[in-house]
Motif scaffolding. Sequence first.
Motif, short mmCIF file in Angstrom:
data_model
loop_
_atom_site.label_atom_id
_atom_site.label_comp_id
_atom_site.label_asym_id
_atom_site.label_seq_id
_atom_site.Cartn_x
_atom_site.Cartn_y
_atom_site.Cartn_z
N PRO A 290 -5.84 -3.60 4.52
CA PRO A 290 -5.79 -4.91 3.87
C PRO A 290 -4.96 -4.79 2.59
CG PRO A 290 -8.03 -4.39 4.55
CD PRO A 290 -7.22 -3.14 4.72
N ARG A 291 -4.19 -5.79 2.28
CA ARG A 291 -3.30 -5.71 1.13
C ARG A 291 -4.06 -5.52 -0.18
NH1 ARG A 291 1.83 -6.49 2.18
NH2 ARG A 291 2.42 -7.32 4.22
N ALA A 292 -5.27 -6.06 -0.25
CA ALA A 292 -6.06 -5.90 -1.47
C ALA A 292 -6.44 -4.43 -1.70
CB ALA A 292 -7.32 -6.75 -1.38
N VAL A 293 -6.66 -3.70 -0.62
CA VAL A 293 -7.01 -2.28 -0.73
C VAL A 293 -5.78 -1.46 -1.08
CG1 VAL A 293 -7.85 -0.26 0.55
CG2 VAL A 293 -8.94 -2.49 0.85
N LYS B 95 -7.40 -10.32 -2.96
CA LYS B 95 -7.32 -10.00 -4.38
C LYS B 95 -8.34 -8.92 -4.70
CE LYS B 95 -7.49 -12.12 -8.97
NZ LYS B 95 -7.72 -13.38 -9.73
N ALA B 96 -7.87 -7.76 -5.12
CA ALA B 96 -8.75 -6.63 -5.39
C ALA B 96 -9.61 -6.91 -6.62
CB ALA B 96 -7.95 -5.36 -5.60
N LEU B 97 -10.82 -6.36 -6.60
CA LEU B 97 -11.72 -6.46 -7.74
C LEU B 97 -11.12 -5.76 -8.94
CD1 LEU B 97 -14.59 -7.11 -8.92
CD2 LEU B 97 -15.28 -4.85 -8.11
N VAL B 98 -11.09 -6.43 -10.08
CA VAL B 98 -10.58 -5.82 -11.31
C VAL B 98 -11.75 -5.29 -12.10
CG1 VAL B 98 -9.31 -6.22 -13.45
CG2 VAL B 98 -8.64 -7.42 -11.35
N GLY C 57 -12.66 -16.91 5.33
CA GLY C 57 -11.45 -16.35 4.76
C GLY C 57 -10.68 -15.46 5.70
N VAL C 58 -9.46 -15.15 5.29
CA VAL C 58 -8.56 -14.31 6.07
C VAL C 58 -8.04 -13.17 5.19
CG1 VAL C 58 -6.41 -14.23 7.39
CG2 VAL C 58 -7.86 -16.28 7.48
N ALA C 59 -8.08 -11.96 5.72
CA ALA C 59 -7.55 -10.80 5.02
C ALA C 59 -6.19 -10.44 5.61
CB ALA C 59 -8.51 -9.62 5.15
N ARG C 60 -5.17 -10.48 4.79
CA ARG C 60 -3.83 -10.12 5.24
C ARG C 60 -3.66 -8.60 5.16
NH1 ARG C 60 -0.23 -11.31 1.94
NH2 ARG C 60 -1.49 -12.05 0.20
N CYS C 61 -3.16 -8.03 6.22
CA CYS C 61 -2.97 -6.57 6.29
C CYS C 61 -1.49 -6.22 6.25
CB CYS C 61 -3.60 -6.01 7.57
SG CYS C 61 -5.39 -6.23 7.68
N GLY C 62 -1.22 -4.94 6.06
CA GLY C 62 0.14 -4.45 6.07
C GLY C 62 0.16 -3.02 6.53
N TRP C 63 1.36 -2.45 6.65
CA TRP C 63 1.52 -1.06 7.04
C TRP C 63 1.99 -0.27 5.82
CZ3 TRP C 63 -0.59 -0.45 11.57
CH2 TRP C 63 -0.55 -1.50 12.50
N PHE C 64 1.33 0.85 5.55
CA PHE C 64 1.61 1.59 4.33
C PHE C 64 1.72 3.09 4.61
CE2 PHE C 64 -0.67 -2.27 3.40
CZ PHE C 64 0.10 -2.84 2.39
N CYS C 65 2.55 3.76 3.80
CA CYS C 65 2.71 5.22 3.92
C CYS C 65 2.71 5.82 2.53
CB CYS C 65 4.00 5.56 4.67
SG CYS C 65 5.50 5.15 3.75
N ALA C 66 2.66 7.15 2.46
CA ALA C 66 2.73 7.85 1.18
C ALA C 66 4.05 7.51 0.50
CB ALA C 66 2.60 9.35 1.38
N VAL C 67 4.04 7.42 -0.81
CA VAL C 67 5.23 6.99 -1.53
C VAL C 67 6.43 7.91 -1.29
CG1 VAL C 67 4.69 8.25 -3.65
CG2 VAL C 67 5.98 6.09 -3.77
N ASP C 68 6.16 9.19 -1.01
CA ASP C 68 7.27 10.14 -0.79
C ASP C 68 7.48 10.47 0.68
OD1 ASP C 68 4.93 11.48 -0.46
OD2 ASP C 68 5.45 13.19 -1.75
N ALA C 69 6.89 9.68 1.59
CA ALA C 69 7.07 9.94 3.02
C ALA C 69 8.53 9.72 3.42
CB ALA C 69 6.16 9.02 3.84
#
Length: 302
Positions: free
Chosen positions: A239-242, A294-297, A161-173
């Motif tokens: 990772p996008r799931a995280v 897909k994150a664990l529900v 499998g492949v884990a797709r990643c992204g770049w993320f910041c605090a919502v109010d950054a």
Amino acid sequence: MTTFRELEAFVAVADMGSFEKAAHNLGTSQSGISRLIHEFEQGFPEPLFNRDRRSARLTTKGQEVLSHARIILRQRMRLTERFEASNLFTPMLRLGVTELSAVTWLGSFIAKLKARYPGLRLDLKVGSSVDLHALMQDGLLDAAVVLESVRTHNMARVPIGVARCGWFCAVDAPLPGLLKLTEFERQTLLLQGRAQGGGTQIENWLLERGVKLANSIQSDSLAALAGICAAGLGIASLPRAVAAQNMDSGLLREVKIPIGAPSLNYMLIMRGGSLTEFHTAVAGLARKTCDFNKALVPHKAS
């Protein structure tokens, strides 16, 4: 007369290179392994191991005997798998997975594995790709899900499998949704630790694209990275799931850059000389079940 227990001890010592590690693997004492090997070698005109203080290496005759011992043990396992009632078959699986596997597809995989093998005995280890590979080398795991970049020797490698990643910041950054590379380079990047392997891959991915890192914070825990990111201390590679659960909770938002974001490839590794139909079934089920995106529900009680 040679027993299966002697054959198991012989193969374990050959695979792990020491009586101590073989004893740990088989759940017995070092003296017990020594006794089994001594009794096994009595049936041969010459020693099967060259022994020294640190290791037990096979002689030429030992190498020849090993190939036959593996065949006999595999045939015994196949006989058990084929003719023993499914509810009586009790295979043992010592499985290692990374944190990302644990928070995405692992639960579903174990449920399906238990449904197929009700008597399954599972010993689960969660750790870094590097640590899991070391445990595989020592014979302390039967299979492990690790980053594809991990170098292996004498092991079967199955891409899963492949884990797709992204770049993320605090919502109010105070950052725009699309950053120029020059602006991105001035930010503090939050990356997985080098011991995990993923952090090194992402650093190399950036360097290959000419991105110069000004500052970074590393952590071996994806959950910790998400928490640090939510506190506004930098831009995290996740990772996008995280990241998804934190975005749904209103803690994080995605930031995009012109070169996009990396992906992480994962593989299942197993000892090539010890594979049985059970291990092949485990690998096949892992390929069908795993979804790193897909994150664990969590299960909700009714």
